[in-house]
Design a protein around this motif. Sequence first.
Motif, PDB file in Angstrom:
ATOM      1  N   ILE A 541       0.885  -1.161   0.000  1.00  0.00           N
ATOM      2  CA  ILE A 541       0.000   0.000   0.000  1.00  0.00           C
ATOM      3  C   ILE A 541       0.916   1.203   0.000  1.00  0.00           C
ATOM      4  CG2 ILE A 541      -1.793   1.259   1.213  1.00  0.00           C
ATOM      5  CD1 ILE A 541      -2.590  -1.323   2.548  1.00  0.00           C
ATOM      6  N   LYS A 542       1.037   1.883  -1.137  1.00  0.00           N
ATOM      7  CA  LYS A 542       2.049   2.915  -1.289  1.00  0.00           C
ATOM      8  C   LYS A 542       1.846   4.068  -0.325  1.00  0.00           C
ATOM      9  CE  LYS A 542       2.823   1.946  -6.199  1.00  0.00           C
ATOM     10  NZ  LYS A 542       2.742   2.518  -7.550  1.00  0.00           N
ATOM     11  N   ARG A 543       2.949   4.698  -0.015  1.00  0.00           N
ATOM     12  CA  ARG A 543       2.916   5.871   0.849  1.00  0.00           C
ATOM     13  C   ARG A 543       2.077   6.957   0.205  1.00  0.00           C
ATOM     14  NH1 ARG A 543       6.140  10.416   0.939  1.00  0.00           N
ATOM     15  NH2 ARG A 543       7.448   9.502  -0.678  1.00  0.00           N
ATOM     16  N   ASN A 544       1.210   7.601   1.046  1.00  0.00           N
ATOM     17  CA  ASN A 544       0.338   8.687   0.591  1.00  0.00           C
ATOM     18  C   ASN A 544      -0.493   8.271  -0.620  1.00  0.00           C
ATOM     19  OD1 ASN A 544       1.317  10.375   2.558  1.00  0.00           O
ATOM     20  ND2 ASN A 544       2.950  11.188   1.258  1.00  0.00           N
ATOM     21  N   PHE A 545      -0.916   7.002  -0.650  1.00  0.00           N
ATOM     22  CA  PHE A 545      -1.634   6.488  -1.819  1.00  0.00           C
ATOM     23  C   PHE A 545      -2.994   7.143  -1.965  1.00  0.00           C
ATOM     24  CE2 PHE A 545      -2.854   3.638  -5.025  1.00  0.00           C
ATOM     25  CZ  PHE A 545      -4.175   3.329  -4.819  1.00  0.00           C
ATOM     26  N   ILE A 546      -3.168   7.874  -3.058  1.00  0.00           N
ATOM     27  CA  ILE A 546      -4.471   8.392  -3.438  1.00  0.00           C
ATOM     28  C   ILE A 546      -4.656   8.090  -4.926  1.00  0.00           C
ATOM     29  CG2 ILE A 546      -5.929  10.466  -3.548  1.00  0.00           C
ATOM     30  CD1 ILE A 546      -5.440   9.704  -0.815  1.00  0.00           C
ATOM     31  N   SER A 547      -4.131   6.968  -5.363  1.00  0.00           N
ATOM     32  CA  SER A 547      -4.163   6.643  -6.787  1.00  0.00           C
ATOM     33  C   SER A 547      -5.588   6.524  -7.276  1.00  0.00           C
ATOM     34  CB  SER A 547      -3.422   5.320  -7.018  1.00  0.00           C
ATOM     35  OG  SER A 547      -3.602   4.872  -8.334  1.00  0.00           O
ATOM     36  N   THR A 548      -5.809   6.909  -8.513  1.00  0.00           N
ATOM     37  CA  THR A 548      -7.136   6.768  -9.111  1.00  0.00           C
ATOM     38  C   THR A 548      -7.319   5.395  -9.719  1.00  0.00           C
ATOM     39  OG1 THR A 548      -6.305   7.683 -11.179  1.00  0.00           O
ATOM     40  CG2 THR A 548      -7.264   9.215  -9.610  1.00  0.00           C
ATOM     41  N   LYS A 549      -6.250   4.583  -9.722  1.00  0.00           N
ATOM     42  CA  LYS A 549      -6.362   3.234 -10.261  1.00  0.00           C
ATOM     43  C   LYS A 549      -6.741   2.279  -9.147  1.00  0.00           C
ATOM     44  CE  LYS A 549      -2.857   4.102 -13.792  1.00  0.00           C
ATOM     45  NZ  LYS A 549      -1.561   3.679 -14.360  1.00  0.00           N
ATOM     46  N   LYS A 583     -10.213  19.492  -5.515  1.00  0.00           N
ATOM     47  CA  LYS A 583     -10.173  20.957  -5.669  1.00  0.00           C
ATOM     48  C   LYS A 583      -9.246  21.354  -6.816  1.00  0.00           C
ATOM     49  CE  LYS A 583     -10.576  23.960  -2.544  1.00  0.00           C
ATOM     50  NZ  LYS A 583     -10.409  24.901  -1.427  1.00  0.00           N
ATOM     51  N   ALA A 584      -8.090  20.713  -6.865  1.00  0.00           N
ATOM     52  CA  ALA A 584      -7.128  21.037  -7.916  1.00  0.00           C
ATOM     53  C   ALA A 584      -7.662  20.678  -9.299  1.00  0.00           C
ATOM     54  CB  ALA A 584      -5.814  20.311  -7.650  1.00  0.00           C
ATOM     55  N   ALA A 585      -8.516  19.639  -9.354  1.00  0.00           N
ATOM     56  CA  ALA A 585      -9.063  19.192 -10.640  1.00  0.00           C
ATOM     57  C   ALA A 585     -10.321  19.960 -11.028  1.00  0.00           C
ATOM     58  CB  ALA A 585      -9.358  17.703 -10.575  1.00  0.00           C
ATOM     59  N   HIS A 586     -10.730  20.968 -10.237  1.00  0.00           N
ATOM     60  CA  HIS A 586     -11.951  21.739 -10.488  1.00  0.00           C
ATOM     61  C   HIS A 586     -13.157  20.806 -10.652  1.00  0.00           C
ATOM     62  CE1 HIS A 586      -9.974  25.673 -11.015  1.00  0.00           C
ATOM     63  NE2 HIS A 586      -8.979  24.959 -11.522  1.00  0.00           N
ATOM     64  N   LEU A 587     -13.335  19.954  -9.679  1.00  0.00           N
ATOM     65  CA  LEU A 587     -14.412  18.971  -9.724  1.00  0.00           C
ATOM     66  C   LEU A 587     -15.768  19.640  -9.896  1.00  0.00           C
ATOM     67  CD1 LEU A 587     -14.867  15.801  -7.643  1.00  0.00           C
ATOM     68  CD2 LEU A 587     -16.693  17.495  -7.561  1.00  0.00           C
ATOM     69  N   GLU A 588     -16.585  19.038 -10.763  1.00  0.00           N
ATOM     70  CA  GLU A 588     -17.944  19.539 -11.004  1.00  0.00           C
ATOM     71  C   GLU A 588     -18.950  18.548 -10.419  1.00  0.00           C
ATOM     72  OE1 GLU A 588     -20.953  20.775 -14.686  1.00  0.00           O
ATOM     73  OE2 GLU A 588     -18.985  19.881 -15.097  1.00  0.00           O
ATOM     74  N   ARG A 595     -20.591  10.532 -11.724  1.00  0.00           N
ATOM     75  CA  ARG A 595     -20.216  10.581 -10.305  1.00  0.00           C
ATOM     76  C   ARG A 595     -19.053   9.645  -9.994  1.00  0.00           C
ATOM     77  NH1 ARG A 595     -22.922   6.430  -7.113  1.00  0.00           N
ATOM     78  NH2 ARG A 595     -23.048   7.821  -5.329  1.00  0.00           N
ATOM     79  N   ALA A 596     -18.854   8.622 -10.853  1.00  0.00           N
ATOM     80  CA  ALA A 596     -17.767   7.672 -10.638  1.00  0.00           C
ATOM     81  C   ALA A 596     -16.406   8.249 -11.020  1.00  0.00           C
ATOM     82  CB  ALA A 596     -18.027   6.389 -11.425  1.00  0.00           C
ATOM     83  N   ASP A 597     -16.389   9.437 -11.653  1.00  0.00           N
ATOM     84  CA  ASP A 597     -15.104  10.043 -12.001  1.00  0.00           C
ATOM     85  C   ASP A 597     -14.237  10.320 -10.777  1.00  0.00           C
ATOM     86  OD1 ASP A 597     -15.929  10.003 -14.600  1.00  0.00           O
ATOM     87  OD2 ASP A 597     -16.308  12.164 -14.776  1.00  0.00           O
ATOM     88  N   ILE A 598     -14.859  10.370  -9.608  1.00  0.00           N
ATOM     89  CA  ILE A 598     -14.096  10.615  -8.381  1.00  0.00           C
ATOM     90  C   ILE A 598     -13.005   9.558  -8.216  1.00  0.00           C
ATOM     91  CG2 ILE A 598     -15.676   9.279  -6.926  1.00  0.00           C
ATOM     92  CD1 ILE A 598     -13.955  12.539  -5.872  1.00  0.00           C
ATOM     93  N   LEU A 599     -13.222   8.352  -8.791  1.00  0.00           N
ATOM     94  CA  LEU A 599     -12.270   7.260  -8.656  1.00  0.00           C
ATOM     95  C   LEU A 599     -11.078   7.393  -9.594  1.00  0.00           C
ATOM     96  CD1 LEU A 599     -14.780   4.256  -8.500  1.00  0.00           C
ATOM     97  CD2 LEU A 599     -13.553   5.262  -6.574  1.00  0.00           C
ATOM     98  N   THR A 600     -11.237   8.152 -10.657  1.00  0.00           N
ATOM     99  CA  THR A 600     -10.198   8.173 -11.679  1.00  0.00           C
ATOM    100  C   THR A 600      -9.501   9.516 -11.783  1.00  0.00           C
ATOM    101  OG1 THR A 600     -11.922   8.627 -13.314  1.00  0.00           O
ATOM    102  CG2 THR A 600     -11.267   6.322 -13.013  1.00  0.00           C
ATOM    103  N   ASP A 601     -10.240  10.536 -12.253  1.00  0.00           N
ATOM    104  CA  ASP A 601      -9.585  11.824 -12.465  1.00  0.00           C
ATOM    105  C   ASP A 601     -10.154  12.957 -11.627  1.00  0.00           C
ATOM    106  OD1 ASP A 601     -12.021  12.218 -13.655  1.00  0.00           O
ATOM    107  OD2 ASP A 601     -11.247  12.239 -15.709  1.00  0.00           O
ATOM    108  N   GLN A 602     -11.067  12.644 -10.732  1.00  0.00           N
ATOM    109  CA  GLN A 602     -11.674  13.623  -9.827  1.00  0.00           C
ATOM    110  C   GLN A 602     -12.344  14.788 -10.571  1.00  0.00           C
ATOM    111  OE1 GLN A 602      -8.100  12.776  -8.784  1.00  0.00           O
ATOM    112  NE2 GLN A 602      -9.247  11.003  -8.075  1.00  0.00           N
ATOM    113  N   VAL A 611     -18.144  11.043  -0.376  1.00  0.00           N
ATOM    114  CA  VAL A 611     -18.015  10.523   0.990  1.00  0.00           C
ATOM    115  C   VAL A 611     -17.642   9.042   0.953  1.00  0.00           C
ATOM    116  CG1 VAL A 611     -19.271  10.020   3.119  1.00  0.00           C
ATOM    117  CG2 VAL A 611     -19.522  12.253   2.022  1.00  0.00           C
ATOM    118  N   SER A 612     -18.224   8.270   0.025  1.00  0.00           N
ATOM    119  CA  SER A 612     -17.888   6.843  -0.088  1.00  0.00           C
ATOM    120  C   SER A 612     -16.394   6.656  -0.266  1.00  0.00           C
ATOM    121  CB  SER A 612     -18.612   6.215  -1.284  1.00  0.00           C
ATOM    122  OG  SER A 612     -20.003   6.277  -1.152  1.00  0.00           O
ATOM    123  N   TYR A 613     -15.845   7.351  -1.256  1.00  0.00           N
ATOM    124  CA  TYR A 613     -14.431   7.183  -1.564  1.00  0.00           C
ATOM    125  C   TYR A 613     -13.553   7.743  -0.442  1.00  0.00           C
ATOM    126  CZ  TYR A 613     -10.346   6.712  -4.629  1.00  0.00           C
ATOM    127  OH  TYR A 613      -9.149   6.344  -5.179  1.00  0.00           O
TER     128      TYR A 613
END
Length: 1001
Positions: A541-549, A583-588, A595-602, A611-613
């Motif tokens: 489990i990588k350090r600071n893992f927030i991977s979208t994969k 926030k950096a990705a200007h999420l809409e 809504r599933a884009d939160i998992l990949t490119d935010q 909240v789920s993710y």
Amino acid sequence: MYRVIAYDEPTDKAGYVIHDPVVGLTVSEGKLTISSSQTNTLSLTLNQANKLFGKVRPMHTHVEVYDSDNSQLLFRGRALKPEREMKNNGQFIQTYDFENIDSYLIDSVQRYIEIANATPEEFLKKLIEEHNSQVPEYKQFTVRNVTVTNKKDNTLRKVDYQTTKDAIKKLLTDSIGGSIIVEYKDGKNYIDYLKSPGQDHSMEAPLKIAENMQSAKVAIEPSKVITRLIPLGAQIETQKPDEQHDDSSDDGSKLSGPMHAVNGDWGPAIKFAAKCMKTSVSDAEVSTIKDVIKHESNGSETIVNNWDSNAAAGHPSMGLLQFIQPTFEKYCLEGYANIKAGFHQLLAMFNDSNWKSDVHTGGWGPTGSKRYDKLPVDIAPSGTGGGWGSPFPSAGHGSFSGGQLFGVHAGGEFRQNGFHDGLDFGTVDHPGSDVHAIHGGKVTRIGYMGGLGNYFVTHSDDGYNIDYQEAFGSRSDIHVKVGQYVKTGQVVGTRTTDHLHIGITKKDFDYALRYAFTNNGTWINPEPLIFGGSKQTRSLIKRNFISTKTDNYSSPSADKSSSPLAKQELDIEAGIDLFNKAKAAHLEYAMDYRRADILTDQKHADCSSFVSYFVELAIHESDRTLYNTETLHGFLKKHGYLLHYEGTNKTLPAMQTGDVIIMGKKGQSAGAAGHTAVMKDADTVLECSSGWAGGYPNGADVFEHGKSSNPTLANWFNHDANNWSGKWYWYLYRFSGNIPEQDSGDQKGGTIKSGVRYTIAPVNDGKDYLDIPEFQKEFGIINGAVTWDNIKDPAKLLTKGKAWIKAQKASINTFTVSAIELNEYERFKVYDRYLFINPYVAEQQLLTVISKEIDLNKPHKSTMTFGDKATRLTDYQNDFKKVSKDIKSLKNTISTIDGDISSMRAGTSSGKLAVIAEQLGTVDVPQLKKDYEGTQKDIENSKTRLDTAETDLKTIKEDDEKTKQTLAEYQQTLTKYQQTIAGLDERLKKLEGGNADGGGV
């Protein structure tokens, strides 16, 4: 008639009469209260002509009250502090309160003592014996009759510096019931402890309205109304070894200890490695090493770095501390040279003579000399000697079906949440009857419990509580005793059932039982501990893992030992990292498939996918499922969250990091009808929403509402609460794992009170409370806890809670009857039960006389109160309406009298007053006018209080505690004002027409 005799000292043999109407001696006022629930009291008001006036000495002066008709002693008690008053005619009076002789029991203090195997009678005698040793003879008691029995006479009772009266109340009457009755007879004090004092008079003529009883007044005395019950069981305790005698400790030659992460925590293995290398390591240094491990490998023993300069040079860094092969070979020990074994890397790190300065975050490397070539101590290998072993060694590892395995597996669906908190060894897959200890430790308890059967628990110095259960058909099949130390492999019992269940936890055992069906990390998988770490595959489990994969987490065999859920904490930073990326990705904000884009490119999300993710990352959950406001409830409950609140409050309670808010009633919150958010910390909420300033496209539709934001956290919640479309309803879920890990090795001897009690949450869908809907309709949600100190089984606690609700009396109706309305008033005794029939007031039933108030001067005004009738909550509300009506009527009466007095003060009746004055002669009319002015002022003050009272009535339903107090105050106010009006009316009659015979005042 009643006679009162006074004694200047309690030891005086002869007293003097201070009240006896037969011989012309009377007190100014006298009221005797005899009660079944409180200490009997006597109030006497004396004038200067009374023999007792001015002679009363608190605690010394005693009085006795007799029924003159039969010379029966009704009361004996001692004086308390007197009150002195001067009447407006210049006469002095004194009022004294006297308390019954049972108050002697507050004059002694019971020293600390533990008493077991004592019947209630034996225990009471022990208390009275101690009391008698501390007080003079006239305060001593003799235990006379005890009819209370207790099936649990062997209960251990602890007395801890309480007064004797408090000890009796707490450890006898409040605990097992019954009533304490005291009597003064023939110069001695007697005490009885009776299961059911009083007699039934069911064969006598019943009390009937309009026959032998003129009327009965019904009053409602509300008890604390509870509409949401929180059943609490026994306080959770943990047993601790008092010495390091088990084989998980250092015996001087061979060491045994953890060589792998324990439930995701490398701390124990670090400490054990340091001990093996004969070096000391502080808690701060352990923390630093754990930080290095997290930075380098996040706990993986096998991770290989194929992307840095070392990899390019042909010797990639790898393993727990990311050694490169040449460096590891320089510092590793003979026999411990596996670079992909985390414990071997820890030994190599401690083999660096400069390890204390070399180990730090931000990149570390050994610089010192090699300390040892071989390990300086002997280690007992895992699974043998002083380490871990199988309970059935001859069977080897054997095989386990899904229903036998720890955790959630096919075949275990019959269990609550599908979760199994241990490992089952069956007679087919693991044959043998002798049960061997799987790890050294001290036997801390042996017992029987529903669901566990006969069981015992051992506790090791390295912090494990190990539970052996379901294998022993009888107590005799367990071959160890509490306090005994056992070694790994020692025979501890005989299996006489079809399987042995092994459960392991590092939490308090009693606490862990609360989560027997909750997969929140409380229970540890026994299999890798018993059979070695190789059985437990691990993945990075990588350090600071927030991977979208998601493929990094896709392996079903992924190691979850480093999960924050297993460590009883939330990795909140992982969720915050997601928020920052969004926030950096200007999420809409989008509620459709995007809504599933939160998992990949935010790029897109809605409130629930965010909240789920967020929560999945915070607990390192590998299953990337996105929930909605309907299904999020179930996900949270299965992953360490408990329902902390649900309801309609429009203000937030104190919040905690990781709290999840779900808005919209379950079953009605799908789509736009619901919303959810998560707490970043106690003061800041994070949400994905639309409509706030700073959103997409210039910013992002994820928002942070805290102390200084606009809106603030409070304003954000208030806005949602008051602008909700439809009925406002919300839920608060709180992570249950925020409990500090207990370091058992530092806690030697005795028991620890955890401060936590058993609840029904494990058997009640995660809720620790029971709602009472029919009560909530009338009163709203009023939380209340009821404790059963001896219950540790959540299922039994749930049964108790439901039974309590069924039997709950939201209020108690009492029936008050005056002596003038009841024939033979004197024959009725407190505690006795009489048949009471009144179709307009109550159903036919046996009611107990719970109190008598005797007016010594006016016996016909004495009253008696019957009790024990359960009522509906609507009676409670009807009583409010009646009080409101009475106050309104009283206010009108006062206004009328106010007008008459105003007219007199304005002079419109001056002529009439002059005539009255002439008739009165020497009577001081100006003084009477002054009295009227004082009365007028009281009435004006009364108006103000009544206005306030009417306002208070509007909020009575919202707060039951205030309700009880307010009702009592209203009752007192009504009585006071009625007396004032009566006195005022009498004075007006005198002013207007003199006495009834026309002879003047």
